[in-house]
Write an enzyme that holds these catalytic residues in place. Sequence first.
Site, mmCIF file in Angstrom:
data_model
loop_
_atom_site.group_PDB
_atom_site.id
_atom_site.type_symbol
_atom_site.label_atom_id
_atom_site.label_comp_id
_atom_site.label_asym_id
_atom_site.label_seq_id
_atom_site.Cartn_x
_atom_site.Cartn_y
_atom_site.Cartn_z
ATOM 1 C CB SER A 169 -0.950 -0.061 1.202
ATOM 2 O OG SER A 169 -1.930 0.932 1.122
ATOM 3 C CG HIS B 173 -4.093 -1.519 -2.293
ATOM 4 N ND1 HIS B 173 -4.612 -2.359 -1.347
ATOM 5 C CD2 HIS B 173 -3.601 -0.459 -1.605
ATOM 6 C CE1 HIS B 173 -4.436 -1.829 -0.149
ATOM 7 N NE2 HIS B 173 -3.827 -0.680 -0.284
#
Length: 199
Positions: free
Chosen positions: A100, A123
């Site tokens: 992330s 993501h």
Amino acid sequence: MPVGLPKIAFPIPITDDDEEPESNGLYRRRVLILGGEITSELANLMTGALIYFSLVDSSKKFKFFINSLGGSVIDGTAIHDTIYTLAAPVDTIVIGIAASMASFVLNAGTSRIAFPYARVMMHQPSTPYLDEKNVDIFMEVTEIKKMYDNIIDSFSKRALKPHAQIKADMERDFSMSAIEAQKYGLIDLIGGEDLFKFP
């Protein structure tokens, strides 16, 4: 001191009454470890150490080790931008996982390195505010979209991939081994024990 931020005593005599001694030996060796959730407290510690020691001597390289599942978009962006704009070179090194926002921090390094069994996952960013039902929801969505576009642009420039491809890949959790991350362009090198050698 947040959990996950190692501290090694390094006593330094005080030469000036107005100066606080820096007692963390890892900082003195220009080693920083992002070893937990990215929060504002952790981001302030990381950016403060980077800026301070870069001002002391901008010719010396930092080694910024990462083992984090990510965290706050804004605080991750603060660390990323500090590394990216710093005069001193900063090697970002994945020693476990950079997921992330931690993968975005990794992306800022002068050299981006991963250990052989490290993982990298990117993501799209999210926010807890999107779950709230209020009149500011559209402003929040617009702001997140701007930050998302900036993150995609940064990945696109470093990975030498089209904006549309990065965006499509970030629609889901896109997890990679060190070899896959190198092929994709998220890291430059796969490293080993030589990364623990310091001048």
